[in-house]
Design a protein around this motif. Structure first.
Motif, PDB file in Angstrom:
ATOM      1  N   GLU A  47     -17.474 -13.548  25.249  1.00 39.61           N
ATOM      2  CA  GLU A  47     -18.449 -14.557  24.752  1.00 39.61           C
ATOM      3  C   GLU A  47     -18.915 -15.250  25.918  1.00 39.61           C
ATOM      4  O   GLU A  47     -18.446 -15.434  27.156  1.00 39.61           O
ATOM      5  N   PRO A  48     -20.336 -15.793  26.035  1.00 38.01           N
ATOM      6  CA  PRO A  48     -20.886 -16.370  27.050  1.00 38.01           C
ATOM      7  C   PRO A  48     -20.177 -17.835  27.324  1.00 38.01           C
ATOM      8  O   PRO A  48     -19.962 -18.297  26.466  1.00 38.01           O
ATOM      9  N   GLY A  49     -19.713 -17.932  28.442  1.00 36.68           N
ATOM     10  CA  GLY A  49     -19.053 -19.089  28.948  1.00 36.68           C
ATOM     11  C   GLY A  49     -17.637 -18.820  28.969  1.00 36.68           C
ATOM     12  O   GLY A  49     -16.849 -20.092  29.450  1.00 36.68           O
ATOM     13  N   GLU A  50     -17.216 -17.967  28.263  1.00 35.90           N
ATOM     14  CA  GLU A  50     -15.619 -17.693  28.271  1.00 35.90           C
ATOM     15  C   GLU A  50     -14.975 -17.432  29.858  1.00 35.90           C
ATOM     16  O   GLU A  50     -15.595 -16.702  30.404  1.00 35.90           O
ATOM     17  N   ILE A  51     -13.929 -18.039  29.747  1.00 40.70           N
ATOM     18  CA  ILE A  51     -13.298 -17.897  31.252  1.00 40.70           C
ATOM     19  C   ILE A  51     -12.661 -16.443  31.148  1.00 40.70           C
ATOM     20  O   ILE A  51     -11.753 -16.338  30.208  1.00 40.70           O
ATOM     21  N   GLU A  52     -12.939 -15.853  31.990  1.00 36.44           N
ATOM     22  CA  GLU A  52     -12.077 -14.417  32.221  1.00 36.44           C
ATOM     23  C   GLU A  52     -10.933 -14.539  33.388  1.00 36.44           C
ATOM     24  O   GLU A  52     -11.223 -15.110  34.388  1.00 36.44           O
ATOM     25  N   ILE A  53     -10.146 -13.970  33.292  1.00 37.17           N
ATOM     26  CA  ILE A  53      -8.872 -13.728  34.142  1.00 37.17           C
ATOM     27  C   ILE A  53      -9.094 -12.449  34.813  1.00 37.17           C
ATOM     28  O   ILE A  53      -8.998 -11.334  34.118  1.00 37.17           O
ATOM     29  N   LEU A  54      -9.224 -12.385  36.183  1.00 36.60           N
ATOM     30  CA  LEU A  54      -9.473 -11.078  36.975  1.00 36.60           C
ATOM     31  C   LEU A  54      -7.994 -10.719  37.231  1.00 36.60           C
ATOM     32  O   LEU A  54      -7.306 -11.555  38.073  1.00 36.60           O
ATOM     33  N   ASP A  55      -7.796  -9.487  37.306  1.00 33.99           N
ATOM     34  CA  ASP A  55      -6.538  -9.006  37.617  1.00 33.99           C
ATOM     35  C   ASP A  55      -6.629  -7.585  38.114  1.00 33.99           C
ATOM     36  O   ASP A  55      -7.721  -7.131  38.003  1.00 33.99           O
ATOM     37  N   TRP A  56      -5.498  -6.717  38.653  1.00 28.49           N
ATOM     38  CA  TRP A  56      -5.900  -5.526  38.920  1.00 28.49           C
ATOM     39  C   TRP A  56      -6.287  -4.741  37.986  1.00 28.49           C
ATOM     40  O   TRP A  56      -5.595  -4.752  36.698  1.00 28.49           O
ATOM     41  N   HIS A  57      -7.289  -3.757  37.854  1.00 29.46           N
ATOM     42  CA  HIS A  57      -7.898  -2.841  36.528  1.00 29.46           C
ATOM     43  C   HIS A  57      -6.339  -2.250  36.167  1.00 29.46           C
ATOM     44  O   HIS A  57      -6.333  -1.770  35.004  1.00 29.46           O
ATOM     45  N   ASP A  58      -5.859  -1.544  37.142  1.00 26.34           N
ATOM     46  CA  ASP A  58      -4.561  -0.706  36.761  1.00 26.34           C
ATOM     47  C   ASP A  58      -3.591  -0.827  37.850  1.00 26.34           C
ATOM     48  O   ASP A  58      -3.859  -1.310  39.036  1.00 26.34           O
ATOM     49  N   PRO A  59      -2.286  -0.249  37.638  1.00 21.31           N
ATOM     50  CA  PRO A  59      -1.216  -0.401  38.681  1.00 21.31           C
ATOM     51  C   PRO A  59      -1.505   0.173  39.803  1.00 21.31           C
ATOM     52  O   PRO A  59      -1.343   0.086  40.983  1.00 21.31           O
TER      53      PRO A  59
END
Length: 535
Positions: A47-59
């Motif tokens: 959703e617009p404005g929602e905080i996203e948590i960036l992490d490694w895409h995969d191991p």
């Protein structure tokens, strides 16, 4: 020294280390485009404005340092180890030139080694920077932080070479010593960033301790030739400027970023920049506090632990005394070998190479220590499947009693002109052997013992600060002690101190589990202390 032996924490630690450590794959740390594209695609449903948590895409994310190829891991580790070996030369190299410094700056050493203040300020700078400077490295990252502090270190050597008064040396060496401590200990952060598991880290960690101690010991034997053949103390720093200046491009090309949270943070910033209005952050960014607050905790935690944790107090005193003897010998060997054998100052610089030989022999025992450590796993009823933390200390007990204490007594009671110079020199080598085993064991043990709480980095910082403080001030007492007590009893006094301190690991092995059980940090994961900080 700071000899900080690294391991990744098992819980999200308050000391700022990353915890995401996938275990497979390899590639360049700059191969991030595909991962960023995946992050962009995955976020389209947000959703617009929602905080996203960036992490490694995969191991197997190729940008994760734990997934670098073995070749690249050793290239980065080897470069950092090389820096750990050569950079501390700046500390003790000046001790072979004290007669020239006395003449140049009218320093009177008849009753007190005033020229040693230039080394004391260097070591005090190390104690301050290891505690205060670590948050800066955490924020800047390995590569940028290393290059910035290395450049500043290089700049601080220029006024040392051109100094027109003694105060200039003392002030500038405070800052160069601080930079050296941070730079030499950078590899302690790199190793857990890119090497997964105790077994994979064992050799890099042992090499790190060896390089740190050798770098601190090699100053006099490497630069004694400057005084012998050139006779101008400024050339000690001219040569260092040439050496360190030539190495700057090498470090620029070989030191890569290894902190996972820093790499993720930079990726998140690029995504926010390319997608205005997108609120994508890493966990570290969301949990980040002000630099002032971080500095406050960084200073307070080691002091708090050193004031309240008996195991840490005893370990710090034991390791600090061991490390301090490296600097003590820069003073005592001159008194002993000049008085007994009529040597000159630069010759006493060469003789300290015997300590280096002992340190190398001590390094070889690290393989036995590692073997005994992992062999203790079946006997661990406290945490089945894990080695016993006190198993790290087995070899160091021998190294402390027979190496440091035994070597001091040999150094003491062979100090007669009727005996050949090789006799006390064997004692120096024995002490070097003991120093290597003790400093390495303490760093490993403290890391293991405090890993459960996530406060291992603070505990190790406390040990490193203690080592630098003792290295700063113990040698100042050497001249008076060896003059008043005589060579035999002065060294014997140090030997008796070493004997007393050698019982610390015996007590740890005997009552280690009980002692750790009484600690709120080792027992409860640091929750007691965390609640005090919040309140």
């Amino acid at each position: 020294m700071t000899a900080t032996t690294p391991q990744p924490p098992s819980n999200p630690p308050p000391d700022g280390r990353q915890t995401q450590r996938p275990t497979s794959g390899d590639a360049s740390p700059f191969s991030t485009a595909s991962s960023e594209e995946k992050a962009t695609n995955d976020a389209r449903s947000k959703e617009p404005g929602e905080i996203e948590i960036l992490d490694w895409h995969d191991p197997s994310d190729p940008a994760n340092p734990i997934n670098y190829s073995t070749t690249k891991k050793w290239l980065i580790t080897g470069a950092a180890l090389f820096g750990t070996l050569i950079i501390p030369l700046n500390g003790t190299s000046i001790t072979v030139a004290h007669e020239q410094l006395d003449g140049a700056f009218n320093v009177n050493e008849s009753s007190f080694p005033h020229s040693y203040w230039a080394v004391t300020s260097w070591s005090v700078g190390g104690a301050v920077f290891i505690v205060v400077g670590l948050p800066l490295l955490e924020d800047l990252g390995v590569r940028l932080g290393y290059l910035i502090f290395y450049a500043f270190f290089l700049l601080m050597i220029i006024p040392q070479a051109l100094a027109q008064n003694f105060a200039t040396l003392i002030i500038t060496r405070f800052f160069s010593g601080g930079c050296v401590t941070l730079l030499a200990n950078t590899v302690a952060g790199i190793i857990p960033d890119i090497w997964s598991g105790d077994r994979a880290r064992s050799v890099p960690v042992s090499l790190y301790i060896l390089c740190y101690l050798m770098g601190s010991t090699l100053g006099p034997p490497m630069f004694a030739g400057v005084i012998q053949h050139i006779g101008n103390w400024r050339w000690i720093f001219y040569i260092q400027l040439i050496l360190y200046g030539a190495c700057l491009p090498f470090f620029y090309l070989t030191i890569s970023e290894t902190r996972a949270d820093v790499i993720l943070r930079r990726r998140a910033k690029r995504l926010r920049k390319s997608n205005p209005g997108r609120r994508i952050y890493t966990r570290a960014e969301l949990a980040q506090t002000s630099l002032l607050s971080t500095l406050g905790r960084s200073v307070y935690r080691p002091v708090y632990l050193l004031a309240t944790e008996p195991v840490l107090i005893a370990s710090t005193i034991w390791s600090a005394f061991s490390f301090g003897t490296v600097f003590l010998f820069t003073q005592s060997t001159e008194q002993v070998y000049i008085a007994l054998y009529g040597w000159n100052v630069w010759s006493t610089g060469y003789i300290q190479a015997a300590i280096v030989v002992g340190e190398i022999l001590g390094f070889l025992t690290s393989f036995l220590s590692t073997k005994l450590y992992f062999a203790s796993t079946p006997r661990n009823t406290e945490a089945p499947g894990r080695p016993i933390p006190e198993a790290r200390l087995y070899v160091s007990i021998f190294g402390s009693f027979a190496g440091i204490a035994g070597g001091m007594f040999v150094y003491a009671w062979t100090a007669y002109p009727s005996l050949p110079w090789i006799a006390p020199t064997i004692g120096l080598g024995m002490v070097g052997f003991g120093i290597q085993t003790v400093v390495s064991a303490v760093a490993d043990y403290i890391e293991d013992a405090y890993a459960v709480s996530g406060y291992a980095a603070s505990a190790i910082s406390g040990v490193a600060a203690g080592e630098n403080i003792v290295a700063a001030f113990l040698p100042l007492a050497t001249q008076r002690m060896y003059t008043s007590l005589g060579f035999q009893w002065a060294s014997s006094l140090l030997g008796f101190v070493a004997v007393v301190l050698s019982f610390a690991p015996v007590v740890f092995v005997w009552k280690g589990r009980e002692l750790r059980g009484r600690s709120p940090f080792m027992r409860s994961g640091g929750q007691t202390y965390a609640s005090e900080i919040k309140s």
